[in-house]
Motif scaffolding. Structure first.
Motif, short mmCIF file in Angstrom:
data_model
loop_
_atom_site.label_atom_id
_atom_site.label_comp_id
_atom_site.label_asym_id
_atom_site.label_seq_id
_atom_site.Cartn_x
_atom_site.Cartn_y
_atom_site.Cartn_z
N ILE A 43 0.98 -1.22 -0.35
CA ILE A 43 -0.25 -0.30 -0.28
C ILE A 43 1.09 1.09 0.09
O ILE A 43 0.72 1.68 -1.03
CB ILE A 43 -0.82 -0.01 1.28
CG1 ILE A 43 -2.08 -1.07 1.14
CG2 ILE A 43 -2.03 1.33 1.42
CD1 ILE A 43 -2.73 -1.18 2.70
N GLU A 44 1.99 1.46 1.19
CA GLU A 44 2.60 2.82 1.21
C GLU A 44 3.33 3.11 -0.23
O GLU A 44 4.05 3.64 -0.49
CB GLU A 44 3.89 2.35 2.33
CG GLU A 44 3.17 2.35 3.90
CD GLU A 44 3.85 1.74 3.98
OE1 GLU A 44 3.60 2.43 5.57
OE2 GLU A 44 5.11 0.77 4.19
N GLU A 45 4.03 1.39 -1.04
CA GLU A 45 4.76 1.80 -2.19
C GLU A 45 3.64 2.10 -3.35
O GLU A 45 4.35 3.27 -4.00
CB GLU A 45 5.40 0.67 -2.55
CG GLU A 45 6.23 0.04 -1.63
CD GLU A 45 6.66 -0.96 -2.21
OE1 GLU A 45 6.56 -1.55 -3.12
OE2 GLU A 45 8.17 -1.97 -1.33
N TYR A 46 2.58 1.77 -3.30
CA TYR A 46 1.75 2.06 -4.24
C TYR A 46 1.59 3.49 -4.44
O TYR A 46 1.50 3.97 -5.64
CB TYR A 46 0.35 1.66 -4.07
CG TYR A 46 -0.95 1.39 -5.65
CD1 TYR A 46 -0.67 1.12 -6.20
CD2 TYR A 46 -1.24 2.38 -5.29
CE1 TYR A 46 -1.48 1.35 -7.77
CE2 TYR A 46 -2.45 2.99 -5.66
CZ TYR A 46 -2.40 1.76 -7.76
OH TYR A 46 -3.38 2.77 -8.51
N TRP A 47 1.30 3.92 -3.19
CA TRP A 47 1.08 5.21 -3.36
C TRP A 47 2.12 6.41 -3.04
O TRP A 47 2.47 7.26 -3.93
CB TRP A 47 0.14 6.19 -1.70
CG TRP A 47 -1.32 5.30 -1.61
CD1 TRP A 47 -1.98 3.97 -1.30
CD2 TRP A 47 -2.32 6.14 -3.21
NE1 TRP A 47 -2.99 3.59 -1.87
CE2 TRP A 47 -3.51 4.60 -3.21
CE3 TRP A 47 -2.00 6.77 -4.12
CZ2 TRP A 47 -5.18 5.07 -3.58
CZ3 TRP A 47 -3.56 7.11 -5.16
CH2 TRP A 47 -4.80 6.34 -4.43
N ASP A 62 -0.23 7.19 5.35
CA ASP A 62 0.29 5.67 6.88
C ASP A 62 -0.23 4.58 7.40
O ASP A 62 -1.62 5.16 7.51
CB ASP A 62 0.16 7.72 8.06
CG ASP A 62 0.48 6.80 9.46
OD1 ASP A 62 1.76 6.32 9.26
OD2 ASP A 62 0.26 7.34 9.99
N VAL A 63 0.14 3.58 7.53
CA VAL A 63 -0.21 2.11 7.44
C VAL A 63 0.34 2.17 8.54
O VAL A 63 1.30 1.90 9.25
CB VAL A 63 0.13 1.56 5.85
CG1 VAL A 63 -0.19 -0.08 6.68
CG2 VAL A 63 -0.77 1.91 5.26
N ASP A 69 -4.62 5.99 6.92
CA ASP A 69 -4.77 7.64 7.50
C ASP A 69 -5.84 7.18 6.33
O ASP A 69 -5.86 9.11 5.73
CB ASP A 69 -4.07 8.75 7.48
CG ASP A 69 -3.38 8.32 6.59
OD1 ASP A 69 -2.88 8.11 5.80
OD2 ASP A 69 -2.59 9.73 6.47
N MET A 70 -6.34 6.53 4.90
CA MET A 70 -6.71 7.02 3.96
C MET A 70 -8.51 7.22 4.01
O MET A 70 -8.93 6.52 5.27
CB MET A 70 -6.37 6.19 3.07
CG MET A 70 -5.18 6.00 2.37
SD MET A 70 -4.77 5.21 1.19
CE MET A 70 -4.79 2.71 1.73
N ARG A 124 -0.76 14.87 -0.21
CA ARG A 124 0.50 14.56 -1.20
C ARG A 124 1.53 14.79 -0.37
O ARG A 124 2.34 14.70 1.22
CB ARG A 124 0.20 15.70 -2.10
CG ARG A 124 -0.32 15.89 -3.30
CD ARG A 124 0.39 14.99 -4.18
NE ARG A 124 -1.08 15.41 -5.55
CZ ARG A 124 -0.54 14.61 -6.34
NH1 ARG A 124 0.60 13.72 -6.68
NH2 ARG A 124 -1.51 15.20 -7.43
N ALA A 125 2.67 13.48 -1.02
CA ALA A 125 4.49 13.43 -0.21
C ALA A 125 4.93 14.77 -1.04
O ALA A 125 4.92 15.77 -1.56
CB ALA A 125 4.48 12.65 -0.89
#
Length: 82
Positions: free
Chosen positions: A18-22, A30-31, A52-53, A61-62
């Motif tokens: 999930i983190e890599e995808y986004w 934040d997972v 936190d989605m 945004r990053a």
């Protein structure tokens, strides 16, 4: 491929995916992994994956540190905001 995302190893792999995808799409997500312990209905322990989605989409945004460092500081009155 192991598709059990409720155990600790599967939940950790799902968190990373999930983190890599986004991250690749310019978002910061934040997972967190939450140990839920033994669940009678499942007859096993489980690990929850929480983020936190909202409705499956990131909320922020990053930050791009390179752009922030190269941009001139914004000034407002006597204070300088970098």
């Amino acid at each position: 491929m192991d598709h059990d995302f409720c155990n600790n190893d599967g939940a950790r792999r799902l968190k990373q995916r999930i983190e890599e995808y986004w991250r690749e799409r310019g978002y910061q997500v934040d997972v967190k992994l939450v140990e839920a312990g033994f669940v009678a209905a499942m007859r096993s322990a489980r690990t929850d994956v929480r983020s936190d989605m909202v409705n499956g989409f990131p909320t922020k945004r990053a930050s791009n540190e390179r752009e922030q460092r190269s941009a001139p500081p914004v000034t407002r009155g006597p204070l300088e905001i970098a």
